[in-house]
Write a protein that holds these residues in place. Structure first.
Motif, PDB file in Angstrom:
ATOM      1  N   ILE B 123       0.880  -1.182  -0.071  1.00  0.00           N
ATOM      2  CA  ILE B 123       0.063  -0.092   0.231  1.00  0.00           C
ATOM      3  C   ILE B 123       0.777   1.300  -0.112  1.00  0.00           C
ATOM      4  O   ILE B 123       0.741   2.229  -0.991  1.00  0.00           O
ATOM      5  N   VAL B 124       1.838   1.240   0.773  1.00  0.00           N
ATOM      6  CA  VAL B 124       2.680   2.353   1.095  1.00  0.00           C
ATOM      7  C   VAL B 124       3.476   2.727  -0.073  1.00  0.00           C
ATOM      8  O   VAL B 124       3.610   3.776  -0.922  1.00  0.00           O
ATOM      9  N   THR B 125       4.057   1.642  -0.855  1.00  0.00           N
ATOM     10  CA  THR B 125       4.745   1.639  -2.248  1.00  0.00           C
ATOM     11  C   THR B 125       3.991   2.246  -3.344  1.00  0.00           C
ATOM     12  O   THR B 125       4.726   2.887  -4.136  1.00  0.00           O
ATOM     13  N   ASN B 126       2.759   2.159  -3.034  1.00  0.00           N
ATOM     14  CA  ASN B 126       1.975   2.721  -4.216  1.00  0.00           C
ATOM     15  C   ASN B 126       1.070   4.074  -3.876  1.00  0.00           C
ATOM     16  O   ASN B 126       0.111   4.418  -4.376  1.00  0.00           O
ATOM     17  N   THR B 127       1.400   4.645  -2.674  1.00  0.00           N
ATOM     18  CA  THR B 127       0.915   5.880  -2.119  1.00  0.00           C
ATOM     19  C   THR B 127       1.995   6.835  -2.413  1.00  0.00           C
ATOM     20  O   THR B 127       2.770   7.042  -1.746  1.00  0.00           O
ATOM     21  N   GLY B 135      10.264   6.928  -0.941  1.00  0.00           N
ATOM     22  CA  GLY B 135      10.116   7.202   0.429  1.00  0.00           C
ATOM     23  C   GLY B 135      10.033   8.725   0.687  1.00  0.00           C
ATOM     24  O   GLY B 135       9.851   9.824   0.009  1.00  0.00           O
ATOM     25  N   LEU B 136      10.460   8.605   2.123  1.00  0.00           N
ATOM     26  CA  LEU B 136      10.634  10.253   2.560  1.00  0.00           C
ATOM     27  C   LEU B 136      11.755  10.625   3.208  1.00  0.00           C
ATOM     28  O   LEU B 136      12.235   9.725   3.576  1.00  0.00           O
ATOM     29  N   SER B 137      12.185  11.711   3.183  1.00  0.00           N
ATOM     30  CA  SER B 137      13.469  12.112   3.608  1.00  0.00           C
ATOM     31  C   SER B 137      13.152  13.155   4.947  1.00  0.00           C
ATOM     32  O   SER B 137      12.374  13.906   4.867  1.00  0.00           O
ATOM     33  N   GLY B 138      14.007  13.252   5.689  1.00  0.00           N
ATOM     34  CA  GLY B 138      14.249  14.322   6.921  1.00  0.00           C
ATOM     35  C   GLY B 138      15.043  15.235   6.414  1.00  0.00           C
ATOM     36  O   GLY B 138      15.299  15.424   5.427  1.00  0.00           O
ATOM     37  N   PRO B 139      15.238  16.259   7.412  1.00  0.00           N
ATOM     38  CA  PRO B 139      15.878  17.344   7.382  1.00  0.00           C
ATOM     39  C   PRO B 139      17.288  17.107   6.960  1.00  0.00           C
ATOM     40  O   PRO B 139      17.970  16.271   7.425  1.00  0.00           O
TER      41      PRO B 139
END
Lengths: 255, 333
Positions: B123-127, B135-139
């Motif tokens: 699900i996450v791979t397709n969101t 994915g998401l990155s931090g600062p």
């Protein structure tokens, strides 16, 4: 009325293990459930404790319907049981096993430990308190089952063949323990194969055969009942045995 | 007494470690060991004490990792603020997943948890909103101290160590409470535990939720240290397997078992990776496979239980006789 079962039927598929069995239990009774192997007494017993769901019929405890009440809640109401094959918590010490029962009435560890020690003292296992439960043999495990159940401070204690697998001497010790429990005001239901136990303990007896109740009454009455003898030994043997007392035939009380 | 001495020695070593072995590689290794020790200890609550072997625990790890990174990437907050969100997500998910699956016993429960974790990964791979496969990155550059973005592994090490101490304290408190006793009883015989008044379903669910909450914290810390999360690093099933093997190798159901497991396996993986490079990455899992076989065959209690058994004098096995004499004695006229 402390515990009452009305028209309990338990069917596994089309096979009725218990067929329309009823019983009432008064405060202070010791009710014996007997019958040949596969007669349905254990099934009936498990319907009373909530381990099995009844197909039909109702179970009442102190007047309240508990037919759909889960086993842990029945324990809370004051219904405790032991298992035919001891369900020892192997990874715990003897004391910890009993503490699990004591935790029902107190959430505090120290208090549970104090109460568990008192129960172990009472059943004569206090010296084994810190031994790992897995090191116990059959007699110890059977006694531990009883101790755990007692720690829940029950009103009714149901013993499922608590003496099976014990030798004659151990059976006598266990009978003493059950008498002591009864004297403390706990009402008892005992499923038992050993006739000596039933004869010396039960105030009333209910006999099962093929899922049905075939006799009830005092131990003397039921053991002289021809239907009971026939159920245990077959009709031919029952006729042949006419000259002997039924107690002798069933292996008691000279055990 | 001996236990306290050991404990102080281990604690002193843990505190002094990054000062004694101060190369960046060693400090990073130390931080990773502690991080995995947190995750494995969290797993231990449900997998070790309750005996419900969850193989999908990474889903809670992912909750934390995504919440931490999401707090920054989506709302411009410090990843730190994602931690409570991750806990809420993980606990909620645990409740939803736990109610139907905790009824399943043994392998069936394990398989159900794998299914949940894999579904979540897909699900996450397709969101898109969660960065999909990237994915998401931090600062990238810390705006202030609360971003917890450091070049050195040293601050992470001490942060993780503090969280590990809290995790172990919670676990210790639980094992000494009624809940801990009930869990151990349920693990040995659920039927007997229930007959003695232990609410089995509820107790297991609470343990599952507690474990999920702590696992999500581990996930958040992981993402903060690496500065990003993607479906593989945040929700990959191999992370679950790693966590599980660490706890089992060290000793599932023992307070310090997961710690021992992490202290052995994390260095093993890191060292084999740095020696063999990219090609060697698969080798770790060959080792893990071998460890599974060895644990299953020889030491179901884990290494720590082996040590504890050696430390104690042998227990008397003739307890049957003792029980007999004891009951006799108490019934003598």
């Amino acid at each position: 009325m402390l515990l009452e079962a009305r028209g309990i039927t338990k069917a596994f598929g089309s096979f009725k293990a218990v067929d329309d069995a009823s019983v009432t239990l008064e405060q202070g009774d010791i009710l014996g459930l007997i019958g040949p192997n596969g007669a349905g007494k254990s099934t009936f017993f498990n319907c009373l404790t909530g381990d099995l769901k009844t197909t039909s019929g109702r179970v009442l405890f102190e007047g309240a319907d508990i037919t759909d009440v889960a086993p842990e809640q029945r324990a809370g109401l004051g219904l405790a049981r032991t298992f035919q094959v001891p369900q020892t918590f192997e990874g715990m010490t003897v004391l910890e096993n009993v503490m699990i029962g004591a935790f029902l009435r107190t959430p505090h560890r120290k208090e549970a430990e104090t109460r568990a020690r008192a129960v172990l003292e009472r059943v004569g296992m206090i010296r084994l308190a810190d031994a790992p439960a897995r090191s116990l043999g059959t007699p110890g495990r059977k006694r531990l089952e009883i101790a755990r159940a007692l720690a829940t401070e029950p009103k009714v204690l149901l013993l499922d063949e608590a003496m099976a697998g014990l030798n004659a001497h151990e059976v006598r010790l266990a009978i003493d323990l059950v008498r002591d429990i009864h004297r403390s005001g706990i009402t008892l239901v005992i499923v038992e194969h050993i006739m000596e136990v039933i004869m010396s303990l039960a105030s009333r007896v209910m006999v099962f055969h093929q899922g049905k109740e075939i006799a009830r009454g005092s131990p003397r009455e039921v053991t002289s009942n021809p239907a009971v003898i026939a159920a245990y030994l077959g009709t031919r043997a029952a006729k042949a045995a006419a000259g002997h007392t039924p107690v002798e035939l069933m292996g008691g009380p000279d055990l | 007494m001996r236990r306290w001495i050991w404990l102080s020695v281990v604690a002193a070593f843990a505190i002094a470690y990054p000062l004694l072995l101060s190369s960046p590689f060693q400090q990073r290794l130390g931080a990773l060991v502690v991080l995995y020790a947190i995750a494995a200890s969290a797993w231990n609550i449900v997998g070790g004490y309750a005996g419900q072997v969850s193989v999908g625990h990474v889903v809670f790890f992912g909750c934390g990792a995504y919440a931490a990174m999401g707090a920054y990437a989506k709302f411009g907050l410090s990843p730190l603020f994602g931690i409570p969100g991750g806990i809420v997500l993980a606990v909620g998910l645990a409740a939803i997943v736990g109610v139907p699956t905790l009824r399943l016993s043994g392998h069936y429960f394990s398989m159900a948890t794998i299914a949940v974790a894999e579904t979540m990964r897909l699900i996450v791979t397709n969101t898109e909103w969660l960065g999909a496969a990237v994915g998401l990155s931090g600062p990238t550059v810390p705006r202030n101290i609360f971003d917890l973005s450091f070049l050195s592994a040293l601050p992470y090490y001490y942060l993780f160590l503090a969280i590990l101490a809290i995790t172990l304290a919670i676990t210790w408190w639980m094992t000494n409470s009624r809940m801990g006793f009930y869990l151990r009883a349920i693990k040995d015989s659920e039927r007997a535990a229930r007959s003695l008044g232990a609410p089995a379903s509820r107790t297991k669910l609470y343990a599952y939720m507690l474990s999920a909450a702590l696992t999500s914290v581990a996930g958040a810390l992981y993402a903060m240290m690496f500065g990003f999360v993607d479906p593989e690093s945040g929700l990959g099933i191999l992370i679950s397997v790693k966590i599980l093997i660490m706890a089992a190798l060290g000793g599932a159901g023992l307070l310090f078992g997961p710690l021992v497991g992490a202290a052995i396996l994390v260095p093993l993986e890191e060292i084999s990776n740095s020696w063999l490079g990219g090609k060697g990455a698969g080798l770790t899992f060959v080792v893990y496979g071998a460890i599974i076989v060895l644990i299953a065959r020889f030491q179901p209690g884990g290494l720590l239980s082996l040590l504890m058994r050696r430390g104690k004098p042998k227990t008397d096995t003739s307890k049957t006789d003792t029980s007999k004499t004891d009951t006799e004695a108490s019934h003598a006229p």
